[in-house]
Scaffold this motif. Structure first.
Motif, PDB file in Angstrom:
ATOM      1  N   SER A 183       2.252   0.388   1.214  1.00  0.00           N
ATOM      2  CA  SER A 183       1.736  -0.150  -0.040  1.00  0.00           C
ATOM      3  C   SER A 183       0.337  -0.682   0.215  1.00  0.00           C
ATOM      4  CB  SER A 183       2.648  -1.267  -0.570  1.00  0.00           C
ATOM      5  OG  SER A 183       2.717  -2.334   0.361  1.00  0.00           O
ATOM      6  N   GLY A 184      -0.451  -0.788  -0.845  1.00  0.00           N
ATOM      7  CA  GLY A 184      -1.820  -1.289  -0.713  1.00  0.00           C
ATOM      8  C   GLY A 184      -2.798  -0.156  -0.471  1.00  0.00           C
ATOM      9  N   THR A 185      -3.819  -0.079  -1.320  1.00  0.00           N
ATOM     10  CA  THR A 185      -4.754   1.042  -1.238  1.00  0.00           C
ATOM     11  C   THR A 185      -5.606   1.001   0.028  1.00  0.00           C
ATOM     12  OG1 THR A 185      -4.867   1.213  -3.646  1.00  0.00           O
ATOM     13  CG2 THR A 185      -6.662   2.211  -2.396  1.00  0.00           C
ATOM     14  N   ASP A 186      -6.275  -0.131   0.292  1.00  0.00           N
ATOM     15  CA  ASP A 186      -7.212  -0.190   1.416  1.00  0.00           C
ATOM     16  C   ASP A 186      -6.527   0.090   2.748  1.00  0.00           C
ATOM     17  OD1 ASP A 186      -9.167  -0.811  -0.412  1.00  0.00           O
ATOM     18  OD2 ASP A 186      -9.211  -2.946   0.053  1.00  0.00           O
ATOM     19  N   SER A 187      -5.389  -0.552   2.977  1.00  0.00           N
ATOM     20  CA  SER A 187      -4.702  -0.372   4.258  1.00  0.00           C
ATOM     21  C   SER A 187      -4.136   1.038   4.380  1.00  0.00           C
ATOM     22  CB  SER A 187      -3.594  -1.410   4.416  1.00  0.00           C
ATOM     23  OG  SER A 187      -2.652  -1.319   3.361  1.00  0.00           O
ATOM     24  N   SER A 188      -3.670   1.609   3.282  1.00  0.00           N
ATOM     25  CA  SER A 188      -3.101   2.961   3.327  1.00  0.00           C
ATOM     26  C   SER A 188      -4.178   3.996   3.603  1.00  0.00           C
ATOM     27  CB  SER A 188      -2.389   3.281   2.007  1.00  0.00           C
ATOM     28  OG  SER A 188      -1.311   2.404   1.777  1.00  0.00           O
ATOM     29  N   VAL A 220      -6.006  10.923   0.078  1.00  0.00           N
ATOM     30  CA  VAL A 220      -5.017   9.888  -0.218  1.00  0.00           C
ATOM     31  C   VAL A 220      -5.078   9.605  -1.715  1.00  0.00           C
ATOM     32  CG1 VAL A 220      -4.242   7.531   0.243  1.00  0.00           C
ATOM     33  CG2 VAL A 220      -5.322   8.871   2.067  1.00  0.00           C
ATOM     34  N   GLY A 221      -3.902   9.595  -2.362  1.00  0.00           N
ATOM     35  CA  GLY A 221      -3.836   9.342  -3.799  1.00  0.00           C
ATOM     36  C   GLY A 221      -3.350   7.934  -4.088  1.00  0.00           C
ATOM     37  N   ALA A 222      -4.217   7.095  -4.678  1.00  0.00           N
ATOM     38  CA  ALA A 222      -3.848   5.716  -5.010  1.00  0.00           C
ATOM     39  C   ALA A 222      -3.061   5.673  -6.315  1.00  0.00           C
ATOM     40  CB  ALA A 222      -5.101   4.856  -5.123  1.00  0.00           C
ATOM     41  N   LYS A 223      -2.394   4.540  -6.552  1.00  0.00           N
ATOM     42  CA  LYS A 223      -1.560   4.409  -7.740  1.00  0.00           C
ATOM     43  C   LYS A 223      -2.375   4.430  -9.034  1.00  0.00           C
ATOM     44  CE  LYS A 223       2.556   2.190  -5.832  1.00  0.00           C
ATOM     45  NZ  LYS A 223       3.469   3.278  -6.249  1.00  0.00           N
ATOM     46  N   GLY A 250      -3.265  18.785   2.860  1.00  0.00           N
ATOM     47  CA  GLY A 250      -2.262  17.751   2.644  1.00  0.00           C
ATOM     48  C   GLY A 250      -2.799  16.552   1.882  1.00  0.00           C
ATOM     49  N   ILE A 251      -1.964  16.008   1.003  1.00  0.00           N
ATOM     50  CA  ILE A 251      -2.299  14.769   0.312  1.00  0.00           C
ATOM     51  C   ILE A 251      -1.177  13.769   0.553  1.00  0.00           C
ATOM     52  CG2 ILE A 251      -1.237  15.488  -1.886  1.00  0.00           C
ATOM     53  CD1 ILE A 251      -3.484  13.902  -3.311  1.00  0.00           C
ATOM     54  N   GLU A 252      -1.552  12.534   0.875  1.00  0.00           N
ATOM     55  CA  GLU A 252      -0.618  11.423   1.017  1.00  0.00           C
ATOM     56  C   GLU A 252      -0.734  10.548  -0.227  1.00  0.00           C
ATOM     57  OE1 GLU A 252       1.657  10.510   3.138  1.00  0.00           O
ATOM     58  OE2 GLU A 252       1.306  11.668   4.980  1.00  0.00           O
TER      59      GLU A 252
END
Length: 346
Positions: free
Chosen positions: A52-57, A76-79, A127-129
């Motif tokens: 969870s968390g955009t910056d750390s992910s 990376v796809g944020a919420k 790939g996308i996370e």
């Protein structure tokens, strides 16, 4: 066979699809190409981060960790729907998978079951996370799913692929569960709908067979006395594409088809006694006019959990609610409830 897109072409394709993109650090030259070939490419793979968390992910996906160096994906796809570019080239995301699945992706046909791990997927897949805990309860906001589908469609469009070039990690490597919380069939339907339109076109009016995603929650505890039905008041709203739910309201659907699961957790239910859930329909005046079949589970020591699947079609003059009841000996506390559904407007 397809040659991987350059960093500039990849970025341009994703932006043209209508996505908000952030270029993270030195993503254009950040890869694992020294460990093996990158390409030919055959498809795209969808993952969830278990974070969870955009910056750390985003930092984790760029840097990796001691046992798996980064990049761990290309994007990376944020919420909130923002896409972060973290790699270009070979990335540590797919791992070893099934060569029969790869052949199906190349042929763009239905996937066989993945029962082997004999092929290097890092060579062949973008790939996308997607940032999600992957526990089945962490919500999937519509902006996140829409951006992920647009990312996949952008790459497919650039290579001339269709939606069958899009797979989930769980369809590639035995034992994987990601992405968890939506089906790859529904995700590929999103990509198919996007590819049927010019790039960047608004996708708020999808084809009839492409569902929208509803995600509501109840975090404010309340007490239920035995033998009384309570309508759940949804005080959390993560995605409501049809605008059928008012903040804090009980109604979640009208004038649509729906298919979903409600999760209810109560504390204090007498072990062995029943916790029940049902869908009800109210008319325009607010009177309940129809009860749907009841789902039930038995109480256990500690908290009791009921996962209640439901489906149906709501007329435009009916409003749909979730009701719950228990038949223990004392009042119980409803701790949390979640409702996730696919909805198709009538």
């Amino acid at each position: 066979m397809a040659t991987p897109l350059s960093a500039s072409r990849l970025l341009a394709a994703i932006k043209a699809e209508g996505c908000k993109v952030v270029e993270y650090k030195s993503w254009r030259t950040h890869n694992r190409n020294h460990k093996g070939p990158w390409g030919p490419v055959y498809g795209v793979m969808i993952h969830h981060t278990v974070t969870s968390g955009t910056d750390s992910s985003v930092a984790l996906c760029y840097n990796g960790h001691s046992s798996l160096p980064g990049p761990l994906c290309h994007t990376v796809g944020a919420k909130n729907g923002t896409l972060y570019m973290v790699g270009n080239g070979r990335a540590n995301h797919a791992g070893a998978g099934d060569d029969d699945v790869l052949r199906a992706v190349i042929d763009e046909r239905a996937l066989p079951a993945d029962n082997e791990a004999n092929t290097d997927g890092n060579r062949y897949f973008y790939g996308i996370e997607l940032i999600n805990l992957g526990n089945g309860r962490d919500p999937w906001p519509e902006p996140q799913l829409d951006a992920a589908a647009r990312w996949a469609a952008a790459i497919c469009r650039a290579h001339g692929w269709n939606e069958r070039s899009v797979i989930g990690h769980l369809e590639w490597q035995p034992g994987k569960v990601d992405p968890r919380g939506f089906t790859m069939s529904s995700f590929r339907s999103r990509v198919k709908a996007l590819l049927s339109r010019p790039p960047g076109q608004d996708n708020t009016a999808p084809e009839d067979d492409v569902p929208l995603y509803l995600s509501l929650g109840m975090h404010k505890e309340f007490t239920m006395v035995p033998g009384t039905w309570y309508s759940v008041a949804w005080d959390q709203e993560w995605s409501d594409p049809l605008k059928h739910h008012a903040a804090g309201g009980r109604t979640f659907a009208t004038n649509c088809q729906y298919n979903g699961v409600a999760s209810i957790r109560v504390r204090g239910l007498t072990p062995g006694r029943e916790l029940q859930a049902r869908i009800v329909e109210d008319d325009a005046s607010g009177d309940t006019v129809q009860h749907h079949p009841i789902g039930e589970t038995a109480g256990t020591a500690g908290s009791t959990f009921l996962a209640f699947p439901f489906s149906g079609k709501a007329r435009k003059d009916r409003k749909i609610k979730l009701q719950i009841a228990h038949y223990g000996e004392e009042p119980v506390t409803v701790e949390k409830s979640y409702l996730k559904a696919q909805v198709w407007p009538n």
